[in-house]
Design an enzyme around this catalytic site. Structure first.
Site, mmCIF file in Angstrom:
data_model
loop_
_atom_site.group_PDB
_atom_site.id
_atom_site.type_symbol
_atom_site.label_atom_id
_atom_site.label_comp_id
_atom_site.label_asym_id
_atom_site.label_seq_id
_atom_site.Cartn_x
_atom_site.Cartn_y
_atom_site.Cartn_z
ATOM 1 C CD GLU B 59 43.344 44.304 33.541
ATOM 2 O OE1 GLU B 59 43.216 45.261 34.326
ATOM 3 O OE2 GLU B 59 43.848 43.220 33.880
ATOM 4 C CG HIS B 128 38.081 33.937 36.234
ATOM 5 N ND1 HIS B 128 37.553 34.694 37.236
ATOM 6 C CD2 HIS B 128 39.405 34.244 36.201
ATOM 7 C CE1 HIS B 128 38.525 35.419 37.805
ATOM 8 N NE2 HIS B 128 39.656 35.165 37.199
HETATM 9 C C1 TPP Z 1 41.182 43.185 36.121
HETATM 10 C C2 TPP Z 1 41.971 41.951 36.345
HETATM 11 N N1 TPP Z 1 43.170 41.822 35.751
HETATM 12 C C3 TPP Z 1 43.904 40.707 35.941
HETATM 13 C C4 TPP Z 1 43.449 39.706 36.732
HETATM 14 C C5 TPP Z 1 44.276 38.435 36.939
HETATM 15 N N2 TPP Z 1 44.820 38.447 38.295
HETATM 16 C C6 TPP Z 1 44.183 37.844 39.306
HETATM 17 S S1 TPP Z 1 44.920 38.100 40.757
HETATM 18 C C7 TPP Z 1 46.159 38.985 40.048
HETATM 19 C C8 TPP Z 1 47.260 39.562 40.884
HETATM 20 C C9 TPP Z 1 46.726 40.563 41.821
HETATM 21 O O1 TPP Z 1 47.750 41.062 42.604
HETATM 22 P P1 TPP Z 1 47.429 41.833 43.951
HETATM 23 O O2 TPP Z 1 46.367 42.861 43.721
HETATM 24 O O3 TPP Z 1 48.720 42.316 44.479
HETATM 25 O O4 TPP Z 1 46.792 40.732 44.895
HETATM 26 P P2 TPP Z 1 47.433 39.377 45.414
HETATM 27 O O5 TPP Z 1 47.115 38.317 44.408
HETATM 28 O O6 TPP Z 1 48.892 39.598 45.543
HETATM 29 O O7 TPP Z 1 46.766 39.103 46.710
HETATM 30 C C10 TPP Z 1 45.958 39.090 38.684
HETATM 31 C C11 TPP Z 1 46.845 39.803 37.762
HETATM 32 C C12 TPP Z 1 42.183 39.865 37.322
HETATM 33 N N3 TPP Z 1 41.644 38.911 38.096
HETATM 34 N N4 TPP Z 1 41.479 40.997 37.131
#
Ligand code: TPP
Lengths: 323, 321
Positions: B59, B128
């Site tokens: 971000e 959220h």
């Molecule tokens: C700072 C932030 N940016 C975006 C999001 C939205 N978001 C939630 S989970 C996710 C994907 C995360 O991917 P990863 O770290 O690989 O974990 P996974 O979901 O694959 O377990 C995103 C983009 C968030 N929760 N927090």
């Protein structure tokens, strides 16, 4: 692993029946509401890592934290009640799936903000160092999280201050609807740790014995040497990003291939090949199912929080002035 | 005019702006597939991966890169997914985007649109479901826009792209599916309110999703012989002082309604300004100062409902009768 799988399967079913609000949460009408991030297929990582943690060790987690929390020893029934939003839930109905926590077993919380658990784990480990305790901290994060600043800041800090901290990258290949490989430069988590002088190791995260072996070694090192280590566990996200996501953006062949490597099935066939008795495994599964069934019934029967509970635990000084 | 959803209206506004101006680019997480709410649907197929850029989960860099692109002559739109994650980029928003033009003596400008959805989102709990518009209104240098209808999501997004200064663009997490007619010829000026319905007994001022709750409350009030004038502010910085003050001077009563926590909310600013300028009676209605809970029972404590609005309006008028 069996308990995690049974818990999440049941939670997924309980999250159905609501009307989803444009893609992210199970809507009103579902027994489990809000975004539900399942770790189906990833169970070997928490099981293999947490087997080496003591109750007084700390753990921080991601938005996909049911498995981590259960493996750390949290009470399954209280977790289910939390997913139902009931007063008897581990967070008193205030947090839900995405913020599941059980401080009584050192589980300091799942987090709705990607990478936000890393600096908190750093602080917990720093406190352990300052307090002269022999406990350690483990910290789970996803492959997507390593592209946020807190990842770099936390690894650097842990190394500079010599903190007893095990970083665990649970690499399930996906970040929401985007494959994380093309979004990540270089070799990923362990290579980045190497560049800061933190010994990192990669492991097949669907092989519970391999995770167990590597995590055991790293945890022993962290405990004995009071230095950070990193485990990069490669696994796969079987379900969509949240329970209402059908993952239509993903090549079905990729999923089919991944299902061949299901950690529970692999553990089972290995156990049997080594002469183990199938009845033992069946009993474990049955016990997990029964425990989950009891938890579901208890969660259904449990009362809702009192509305006034929304005003408690906000803060002490100056609370209640602005209703 | 075509009927479309709030999300489709935004995607259409971007498509039209991108057609008209090659400097417009979009960057953010998961936007190539249309964004998590479909608000970027079809754009990457149409304009390619150089203009609709999928980014890592970064971000601070998404926002900071948007500032750099803007300084270098582009007109970027950056996606923060929800306002809650924009907090991961607060330095870039407050110290960089907002201050650049002033701090460097007008040498550069930052025509940047920052999209960050606000509001309570069913059982999504404390990280959220926030409404943080007043945080941004407090920062000199930022424009703050809160569209409530598909038409406004089209017109105001176009206006934000034309603005030339950084715009915090706050769509509501539960309005994406809202359908309405959209006239793509209509142009709006940022800072102009919309009178949703006229009335003479009191003035209701709101924005974003609460405009719809206020409209419902107006129906209930009308049934009881109370004619409330409803103003949708549409942008809270700049806000349409002229429209609000003229209405308050006529009705003598102002009720400001917002989904954000009432304490230190933007309603306080409007109420104070109206009382100072017109001597009207003022009242605010916002959420209690609590994090949004997960359980529906707890979440309900943070929700402002049409019935609460109608009760507050009636209570206010009864006091003066
Ligand atoms: C700072 C932030 N940016 C975006 C999001 C939205 N978001 C939630 S989970 C996710 C994907 C995360 O991917 P990863 O770290 O690989 O974990 P996974 O979901 O694959 O377990 C995103 C983009 C968030 N929760 N927090």
């Amino acid at each position: 692993m069996a308990r995690i799988r049974a818990f999440e399967n049941a939670a997924e079913i309980a999250s159905q029946g609501g009307v989803s609000a444009y893609g992210s949460s199970a809507g009103a009408g579902a027994r489990v509401r809000g975004p539900l991030h399942l770790s189906t297929g990833q169970e070997a990582v928490p099981a293999g890592v947490c087997a080496h943690l003591r109750t007084d060790d700390y753990l921080t987690s991601t938005h996909r934290g049911h498995g981590h929390t259960l493996a750390k020893g949290a009470d399954l029934a209280r977790m289910m009640a939390e997913l139902f939003g009931k007063a008897s839930g581990s967070n008193a109905g205030k947090g839900g799936s995405m913020h599941i926590a059980d401080f009584s077993v050192g589980m300091l919380g799942a987090n709705g903000v990607v990478a936000a658990g890393l600096p908190i784990a750093v602080g917990a480990a720093h406190a352990q160092k300052l307090q002269g305790r022999d406990a350690i901290t483990a910290c789970f994060f996803g492959d997507g999280a390593i592209n946020r600043g807190p990842f770099l800041e936390s690894l650097n800090w842990a190394q500079v201050y010599g903190l007893p901290l095990l970083f665990v990258c649970e690499d399930n290949r996906w970040s929401a609807t985007t494959a994380s490989g093309p979004m990540t430069a270089g070799e990923g988590a362990s290579a980045r740790a190497d560049s800061l002088g933190i010994a990192g190791e990669q492991v097949d995260g669907n092989d519970v014995l391999a995770v167990d072996e590597a995590a055991g070694r790293l945890v022993r090192e962290v405990r004995a040497r009071r230095q950070p280590r990193l485990l990069h566990a490669i696994t796969y996200r079987v379900k969509g990003h949240v329970s209402v996501d059908a993952a239509a953006y993903r090549d079905p062949r990729e999923l089919q291939q991944a299902l061949q490597a299901d950690p529970l099935a692999r553990a089972r066939s290995r156990f049997l090949a080594q002469g183990g008795d199938a009845a033992v495994l069946d009993a474990i599964d049955r016990e997990a199912q029964e425990e989950v069934a009891r938890a579901l019934a208890a969660a259904d029967a449990a009362p809702w929080p009192a509305p006034e509970a929304a005003f408690t635990d906000v803060q002490t000084t100056g609370a209640g002035l602005w209703r | 005019m075509a009927v479309m959803s709030y999300a489709q209206a935004a995607a259409l506004a971007l498509a039209h702006a991108m057609e008209a101006d090659p400097r417009v680019v979009v960057l953010g997480e998961d936007i190539g597939r249309g964004g998590i709410f479909g608000q970027y649907q079809g754009l990457q197929q149409r304009f390619g991966t150089d203009r609709v850029i999928d980014t890592p989960i970064s971000e601070a860099t998404i926002l900071g890169a948007g500032v750099g692109m803007a300084l270098a002559g582009l007109r970027p739109v950056v996606e923060m997914r929800v306002v809650d994650f924009a907090l991961c980029a607060m330095d870039e928003i407050v110290n960089q985007a907002a201050k650049n033009r002033f701090m460097f003596g007008g040498q550069g400008r930052v025509p940047l649109v920052m999209r960050m959805p606000v509001g309570i989102w069913d059982s999504s709990a404390a990280q959220h479901s926030q409404s943080l518009e007043s945080w941004f209104a407090h920062v000199p240098g930022l424009v703050v826009v809160c569209p409530a209808t598909p038409q406004d999501n089209y017109s105001l997004l176009r206006a934000a792209l034309d603005c030339g200064d950084p715009v915090v663009y706050l769509e509501h997490k539960t309005l994406w599916g809202l359908q309405g007619e959209v006239d793509v010829q209509a142009r709006e000026q940022l800072g102009s309110a919309r009178t949703v319905r006229p009335g003479r007994h009191l003035t209701l001022v709101s924005w974003s999703r609460q405009v719809h709750a206020c409209a419902q409350a107006c129906e209930a009030l009308a049934a009881q012989g109370i004619a409330a004038e409803l103003i949708d502010l549409r942008s809270i910085w700049p806000w349409d002082r002229a429209a609000v003050l003229a209405s308050c001077a006529r009705t003598g009563h102002l009720l400001v309604v917002h989904e954000a926590v009432q304490a230190a909310g933007f309603g306080a600013e409007i109420a104070a300004a109206a009382a100072e300028a017109t001597g009207c009676r003022v009242r605010r209605l916002g959420a209690p100062r609590i994090p949004v809970g997960y359980s529906p029972v707890l979440e309900a404590q943070a929700r402002i409902q049409a019935a609460d609005i109608a009760a507050a309006a009636r209570g206010m008028l009864e006091q003066t009768r």
